[in-house]
Write a protein that holds these residues in place. Structure first.
Motif, mmCIF file in Angstrom:
data_model
loop_
_atom_site.group_PDB
_atom_site.id
_atom_site.type_symbol
_atom_site.label_atom_id
_atom_site.label_comp_id
_atom_site.label_asym_id
_atom_site.label_seq_id
_atom_site.Cartn_x
_atom_site.Cartn_y
_atom_site.Cartn_z
ATOM 1 N N SER A 134 -3.981 3.679 -1.655
ATOM 2 C CA SER A 134 -5.070 3.899 -0.392
ATOM 3 C C SER A 134 -4.715 5.090 0.051
ATOM 4 C CB SER A 134 -5.021 2.457 -0.276
ATOM 5 O OG SER A 134 -6.194 2.389 0.721
ATOM 6 N N GLY A 135 -5.669 4.770 1.114
ATOM 7 C CA GLY A 135 -4.969 5.819 2.178
ATOM 8 C C GLY A 135 -5.901 6.402 3.309
ATOM 9 N N GLY A 136 -6.224 7.679 2.963
ATOM 10 C CA GLY A 136 -6.703 8.587 1.999
ATOM 11 C C GLY A 136 -7.160 8.123 0.840
ATOM 12 N N MET B 80 -9.434 -0.838 -10.263
ATOM 13 C CA MET B 80 -10.280 0.115 -9.360
ATOM 14 C C MET B 80 -11.086 -0.458 -8.319
ATOM 15 S SD MET B 80 -11.611 3.970 -9.931
ATOM 16 C CE MET B 80 -10.147 4.670 -10.538
ATOM 17 N N VAL B 81 -10.839 -0.375 -7.069
ATOM 18 C CA VAL B 81 -11.544 -0.812 -6.175
ATOM 19 C C VAL B 81 -12.371 0.178 -5.502
ATOM 20 C CG1 VAL B 81 -11.841 -2.232 -3.778
ATOM 21 C CG2 VAL B 81 -9.964 -2.673 -5.578
ATOM 22 N N LEU B 82 -13.954 0.109 -5.763
ATOM 23 C CA LEU B 82 -14.851 1.188 -5.483
ATOM 24 C C LEU B 82 -15.187 0.773 -3.832
ATOM 25 C CD1 LEU B 82 -16.877 1.735 -8.563
ATOM 26 C CD2 LEU B 82 -14.848 2.762 -7.656
ATOM 27 N N HIS B 83 -15.718 1.698 -3.141
ATOM 28 C CA HIS B 83 -16.094 1.209 -1.886
ATOM 29 C C HIS B 83 -17.812 1.709 -1.953
ATOM 30 C CE1 HIS B 83 -15.813 2.516 2.917
ATOM 31 N NE2 HIS B 83 -17.009 1.758 2.624
ATOM 32 N N LEU C 267 -1.459 -1.460 -11.091
ATOM 33 C CA LEU C 267 -1.711 -0.430 -10.150
ATOM 34 C C LEU C 267 -3.220 -0.532 -9.663
ATOM 35 C CD1 LEU C 267 -0.660 2.277 -9.015
ATOM 36 C CD2 LEU C 267 -1.876 3.483 -10.964
ATOM 37 N N ARG C 268 -3.525 -0.643 -8.321
ATOM 38 C CA ARG C 268 -4.646 -0.886 -7.779
ATOM 39 C C ARG C 268 -5.110 0.517 -7.340
ATOM 40 N NH1 ARG C 268 -6.897 -4.943 -3.548
ATOM 41 N NH2 ARG C 268 -4.859 -6.243 -3.994
ATOM 42 N N ILE C 269 -6.302 1.167 -7.562
ATOM 43 C CA ILE C 269 -6.687 2.497 -6.558
ATOM 44 C C ILE C 269 -7.925 2.168 -6.049
ATOM 45 C CG2 ILE C 269 -7.552 4.541 -7.526
ATOM 46 C CD1 ILE C 269 -5.905 4.297 -10.422
ATOM 47 N N HIS C 270 -7.679 2.712 -4.889
ATOM 48 C CA HIS C 270 -8.923 2.457 -3.848
ATOM 49 C C HIS C 270 -9.542 3.788 -3.670
ATOM 50 C CE1 HIS C 270 -7.988 -1.584 -1.381
ATOM 51 N NE2 HIS C 270 -7.875 -1.768 -2.888
ATOM 52 N N SER C 271 -10.853 3.655 -4.311
ATOM 53 C CA SER C 271 -11.499 5.236 -4.338
ATOM 54 C C SER C 271 -12.919 5.193 -4.032
ATOM 55 C CB SER C 271 -11.046 5.834 -5.504
ATOM 56 O OG SER C 271 -11.634 7.245 -5.536
ATOM 57 N N ARG C 272 -13.409 6.178 -3.362
ATOM 58 C CA ARG C 272 -14.801 6.548 -3.204
ATOM 59 C C ARG C 272 -15.212 7.505 -4.112
ATOM 60 N NH1 ARG C 272 -18.772 6.264 2.146
ATOM 61 N NH2 ARG C 272 -19.866 4.863 0.681
ATOM 62 N N LEU D 134 0.818 -1.346 -0.029
ATOM 63 C CA LEU D 134 -0.131 0.028 -0.033
ATOM 64 C C LEU D 134 0.821 1.292 -0.032
ATOM 65 C CD1 LEU D 134 -2.817 -0.345 2.700
ATOM 66 C CD2 LEU D 134 -3.178 0.044 0.313
ATOM 67 N N LEU D 135 0.509 2.248 -0.960
ATOM 68 C CA LEU D 135 1.283 3.401 -0.844
ATOM 69 C C LEU D 135 0.289 4.667 -0.535
ATOM 70 C CD1 LEU D 135 4.035 4.349 -1.543
ATOM 71 C CD2 LEU D 135 3.285 4.850 -4.008
#
Ligand SMILES: *Cc1c(COP(=O)(O)O)cnc(C)c1O
Ligand code: SF4
Length: 347
Positions: free
Chosen positions: A173-175, A232-235, A201-206, A117-118
């Motif tokens: 992710s993070g933030g 992209m992993v949505l929430h 590249l995986r982008i976790h984003s809402r 995780l970055l």
């Protein structure tokens, strides 16, 4: 494998992220939200102290999906600061995942093989009251001070990623990584692309859900032009969160061949019900999003009122399995500090 040295020297810069400065598209005052929704502080059990613990922030696009006059609206419950957050409940602690210890330096966190995780920004489009990051020192602050200090940190982290050829995937992710401006985001991807062993590249984003306007043509171009395969992993926790605006944003991402997954958190009063979760899975698939994880709540201080017990969770999941095709069934998991993956929750 990246070494795990504990470190506590987080960035303490107060400045906000670029996109946050530019848009005024947020409710940051709970009272204004109540007025808009025709609700009273009393019926909502409003707590100003809870706001001091964790800032209130909700995009207008999300507020538009909340039903006025309904104190138990499932979207409202996720974001509204209530008195119950102040109750101290045994077992609910500030850092349930012991991340402060595995964070051997600010912004890079590897717990599982092959992927790390970055953390690029502490900013989010929305502040979810149950978030396990609500007590992190970087939770409300930008790492980007006027001197770009943490940008330097990021470059150091990328050096470390370069040295570990077992890593094939970076998870932003993070933030929420899409809190970065397009320019910063593009720069970040370019830096990561310079690491030959990275493939995905995986982008976790809402953002695509709570503030779909963020899915700009510029952003889509950046994603499309990358050599990485992008996931992209949505929430999304409730079907009501997927409005016409989110549908449009999601469709744009899908058309760029981005793999779309969803993770939800199982939350009492919000989605702890087989009917609601069935509807959510149906709506996800309708939008070409695969239900990925259904997370048990992390036991973070201030979130105990969202807790669904293991036995209830397992029962709901079993009922869900009985009515949904396998590909529509999210995995019921929990995060346990020190484990090599998220753990399935089963009977
Ligand atoms: C959840 C998580 C991941 C991703 O796990 P997957 O099972 O691959 O989705 C990676 N790193 C950390 C630290 C995580 O918490
Ligand atoms: S968007 Fe994600 S990281 Fe941000 S507050 Fe909500 S749950 Fe936490």
């Amino acid at each position: 494998m990246i070494p795990r040295k504990p470190s506590r020297n987080q960035s303490r810069s107060q400045s906000r992220s670029q996109s946050e400065k530019q848009t005024k598209a947020y409710f940051t005052d709970p009272m204004a939200l109540l007025e808009r929704l025709n609700l009273t502080p009393k019926e909502m059990f409003f707590s100003p102290e809870a706001v001091e613990e964790f800032r209130f922030k909700v995009p207008k696009a999300y507020v538009n999906k909340i039903q006025p006059g309904k104190p138990n609206d499932p979207l409202l419950l996720q974001v509204f600061p209530v008195q119950q957050e102040l109750e101290s409940v045994p077992g609910y602690i500030k850092d349930p995942l012991a991340e402060a210890d595995s964070l051997y330096q600010p912004g890079l966190l590897q717990k599982y093989d092959g992927r790390a995780l970055l953390l690029v920004t502490p900013g989010c489009a929305i502040n979810c009251r149950y978030c396990f990051r609500r007590h992190f020192s970087y939770a409300n602050k930008s790492p980007y001070d006027d001197k770009g200090h943490l940008w330097e940190q990021l470059k150091k982290n990328i050096q470390l990623i370069k040295q570990d050829s077992t890593l094939t995937e970076i998870i932003l992710s993070g933030g929420d990584p899409l809190s970065l401006s397009d320019a910063r985001f593009a720069e970040l991807i370019t830096l990561l692309e310079s690491v030959p062993h990275l493939k995905r590249l995986r982008i976790h984003s809402r953002f695509p859900i709570v503030e779909p306007e963020r899915i700009s043509d510029e952003l889509l171009d950046i994603l499309l032009n990358s050599r990485f395969q992008i996931i992209m992993v949505l929430h999304i926790n409730h079907a009501q969160e997927i409005g016409p605006d989110s549908k449009a944003g999601i469709e744009k991402l899908r058309k760029k061949q981005i793999i779309l997954l969803n993770q939800s958190v199982l939350l009492k009063g919000v989605n702890d019900n087989v009917g609601i979760l069935t509807q959510l899975s149906e709506k996800l698939i309708e939008n070409h999003i695969i239900p990925y994880y259904l997370h048990m709540l992390d036991h973070v201080q201030g979130s105990a009122h969202f807790e669904v017990s293991d036995s209830d969770a397992i029962q709901i999941h079993q009922q869900l399995r009985a009515v949904l095709p396998g590909y529509m069934l999210p995995r019921l998991v929990r995060e346990v500090a020190g484990e090599k993956s998220k753990l399935p929750v089963s009977d």
